[in-house]
Every structure is written in structure tokens, then in C-alpha cells.
Design a protein around this motif. Structure first.
Motif, PDB file in Angstrom:
ATOM      1  N   GLY A  75       0.787  -1.098  -0.159  1.00  0.00           N
ATOM      2  CA  GLY A  75      -0.123   0.116   0.216  1.00  0.00           C
ATOM      3  C   GLY A  75       0.753   1.238  -0.235  1.00  0.00           C
ATOM      4  O   GLY A  75       1.993   1.302   0.188  1.00  0.00           O
ATOM      5  N   CYS A  76       0.183   2.385   0.143  1.00  0.00           N
ATOM      6  CA  CYS A  76       0.813   3.626   0.033  1.00  0.00           C
ATOM      7  C   CYS A  76      -0.121   4.798   0.914  1.00  0.00           C
ATOM      8  O   CYS A  76      -1.200   4.568   0.732  1.00  0.00           O
ATOM      9  N   LEU A  77       0.799   5.681   1.260  1.00  0.00           N
ATOM     10  CA  LEU A  77       0.310   6.878   1.933  1.00  0.00           C
ATOM     11  C   LEU A  77       0.438   7.936   1.237  1.00  0.00           C
ATOM     12  O   LEU A  77       1.525   8.209   0.781  1.00  0.00           O
ATOM     13  N   ILE A  78      -0.617   8.773   0.867  1.00  0.00           N
ATOM     14  CA  ILE A  78      -0.459  10.054   0.132  1.00  0.00           C
ATOM     15  C   ILE A  78      -0.905  11.022   1.276  1.00  0.00           C
ATOM     16  O   ILE A  78      -1.906  11.090   1.793  1.00  0.00           O
ATOM     17  N   SER A  79       0.069  11.831   1.132  1.00  0.00           N
ATOM     18  CA  SER A  79       0.126  13.012   2.055  1.00  0.00           C
ATOM     19  C   SER A  79       0.530  14.246   1.288  1.00  0.00           C
ATOM     20  O   SER A  79       1.404  14.222   0.241  1.00  0.00           O
ATOM     21  N   GLY A  80       0.326  15.498   1.423  1.00  0.00           N
ATOM     22  CA  GLY A  80       0.914  16.521   1.200  1.00  0.00           C
ATOM     23  C   GLY A  80       0.634  17.790   1.744  1.00  0.00           C
ATOM     24  O   GLY A  80      -0.038  17.692   2.837  1.00  0.00           O
ATOM     25  N   GLY A  81       1.162  19.060   1.285  1.00  0.00           N
ATOM     26  CA  GLY A  81       0.709  20.218   1.826  1.00  0.00           C
ATOM     27  C   GLY A  81      -0.429  20.764   1.822  1.00  0.00           C
ATOM     28  O   GLY A  81      -1.187  20.398   0.820  1.00  0.00           O
ATOM     29  N   CYS A  82      -1.224  21.466   2.851  1.00  0.00           N
ATOM     30  CA  CYS A  82      -2.533  21.961   2.590  1.00  0.00           C
ATOM     31  C   CYS A  82      -2.756  23.169   2.288  1.00  0.00           C
ATOM     32  O   CYS A  82      -1.561  24.160   2.391  1.00  0.00           O
ATOM     33  N   LEU A  83      -3.589  23.601   1.754  1.00  0.00           N
ATOM     34  CA  LEU A  83      -4.155  25.315   1.113  1.00  0.00           C
ATOM     35  C   LEU A  83      -4.627  25.727   2.417  1.00  0.00           C
ATOM     36  O   LEU A  83      -4.720  25.339   3.372  1.00  0.00           O
ATOM     37  N   LEU A 128      -2.803  -1.918  -4.789  1.00  0.00           N
ATOM     38  CA  LEU A 128      -2.207  -1.270  -3.519  1.00  0.00           C
ATOM     39  C   LEU A 128      -3.403  -0.913  -2.594  1.00  0.00           C
ATOM     40  O   LEU A 128      -4.194  -0.077  -3.369  1.00  0.00           O
ATOM     41  N   THR A 129      -3.197  -0.692  -1.491  1.00  0.00           N
ATOM     42  CA  THR A 129      -4.185  -0.088  -0.520  1.00  0.00           C
ATOM     43  C   THR A 129      -3.645   1.287  -0.716  1.00  0.00           C
ATOM     44  O   THR A 129      -2.455   1.600  -0.398  1.00  0.00           O
ATOM     45  N   VAL A 130      -4.637   2.146  -0.567  1.00  0.00           N
ATOM     46  CA  VAL A 130      -4.185   3.485  -0.692  1.00  0.00           C
ATOM     47  C   VAL A 130      -5.006   4.140   0.366  1.00  0.00           C
ATOM     48  O   VAL A 130      -5.962   4.310   0.832  1.00  0.00           O
ATOM     49  N   PHE A 131      -4.027   4.681   1.341  1.00  0.00           N
ATOM     50  CA  PHE A 131      -4.410   5.863   2.360  1.00  0.00           C
ATOM     51  C   PHE A 131      -3.942   7.151   1.861  1.00  0.00           C
ATOM     52  O   PHE A 131      -2.958   7.399   1.429  1.00  0.00           O
ATOM     53  N   VAL A 132      -5.021   8.137   2.014  1.00  0.00           N
ATOM     54  CA  VAL A 132      -4.763   9.510   1.823  1.00  0.00           C
ATOM     55  C   VAL A 132      -5.102  10.454   3.112  1.00  0.00           C
ATOM     56  O   VAL A 132      -6.266  10.418   3.762  1.00  0.00           O
ATOM     57  N   HIS A 133      -4.057  11.157   3.502  1.00  0.00           N
ATOM     58  CA  HIS A 133      -4.203  12.445   4.182  1.00  0.00           C
ATOM     59  C   HIS A 133      -4.978  13.487   3.252  1.00  0.00           C
ATOM     60  O   HIS A 133      -4.262  13.906   2.499  1.00  0.00           O
ATOM     61  N   THR A 134      -6.296  13.642   3.599  1.00  0.00           N
ATOM     62  CA  THR A 134      -6.880  14.612   2.872  1.00  0.00           C
ATOM     63  C   THR A 134      -7.360  15.964   3.344  1.00  0.00           C
ATOM     64  O   THR A 134      -7.425  16.758   2.469  1.00  0.00           O
ATOM     65  N   GLY A 135      -7.099  16.196   4.596  1.00  0.00           N
ATOM     66  CA  GLY A 135      -7.377  17.442   4.848  1.00  0.00           C
ATOM     67  C   GLY A 135      -8.859  17.733   4.856  1.00  0.00           C
ATOM     68  O   GLY A 135      -9.606  16.519   4.989  1.00  0.00           O
ATOM     69  N   ILE A 136      -9.426  18.845   4.600  1.00  0.00           N
ATOM     70  CA  ILE A 136     -10.642  19.019   4.509  1.00  0.00           C
ATOM     71  C   ILE A 136     -11.120  18.558   3.205  1.00  0.00           C
ATOM     72  O   ILE A 136     -10.442  19.374   2.394  1.00  0.00           O
ATOM     73  N   ILE A 137     -12.064  17.860   2.877  1.00  0.00           N
ATOM     74  CA  ILE A 137     -12.386  17.489   1.609  1.00  0.00           C
ATOM     75  C   ILE A 137     -13.623  18.189   1.011  1.00  0.00           C
ATOM     76  O   ILE A 137     -14.650  18.462   1.840  1.00  0.00           O
ATOM     77  N   ASN A 138     -13.703  17.933  -0.313  1.00  0.00           N
ATOM     78  CA  ASN A 138     -14.952  18.815  -1.050  1.00  0.00           C
ATOM     79  C   ASN A 138     -15.937  17.564  -1.328  1.00  0.00           C
ATOM     80  O   ASN A 138     -15.542  16.490  -1.306  1.00  0.00           O
TER      81      ASN A 138
END
Length: 77
Positions: free
Chosen positions: A24-32, A55-65
Motif C-alpha cells: 500500500g501507500c500513504l498519500i500526503s501533501g501540504g494543505c492550502l 495497492l491499498t491507498v491511504f490518503v491524508h485529505t485534510g478538509i475535503i469537498n
């Protein structure tokens, strides 16, 4: 962490991770400023990573639309 600044780079990175034995993978990034993580251009690729690579996908989404929430629900998030 490995940077992937485009959808193509993300998919290629996930292919390499899969070849190296990742499950799997963890997707993360800077937030707006509004607290969201700019994922819109990566949404289709994240689905592709899950479908084609398994792959299992985990995402740090922050606030989502709503669009991102609906997509996450559709792929089993």
C-alpha cells in the motif's frame, strides 16, 4: 517520503513500490489555506493505483469537498 508532482509520476512511483514489495501507500501533501490538500488532479490516478496495482491507498485529505468524498466512497474509502 517520495515526491510525485504529477499524476504520471505518482503512478510510476506506485509501480516501483509494488515491484519492491509494497502492499500500500500513504498519500500526503501540504494543505492550502482552507485546510484542503490539493488532490483533484490525482483522483483518477489514485483509483488506477488501487484497481490496476492492487495497492491499498491511504490518503491524508485534510478538509475535503463533495467530489472527493463521493470518489472515496466509490472506491471503498
Amino acid at each position: 517520503m517520495h515526491p510525485a508532482l504529477s499524476p504520471q509520476e505518482l503512478f510510476e512511483l506506485c509501480v516501483k513500490l509494488k515491484q519492491d514489495g509494497a502492499q500500500g501507500c500513504l498519500i500526503s501533501g501540504g494543505c492550502l489555506p482552507d485546510g484542503s490538500v490539493p488532490l483533484d488532479e490525482f483522483v483518477d490516478t489514485l483509483g488506477r493505483v488501487k484497481r490496476e496495482l492492487g495497492l491499498t491507498v491511504f490518503v491524508h485529505t485534510g478538509i475535503i469537498n463533495l467530489k472527493t468524498a463521493v470518489f472515496a466512497q466509490a472506491i471503498g474509502g
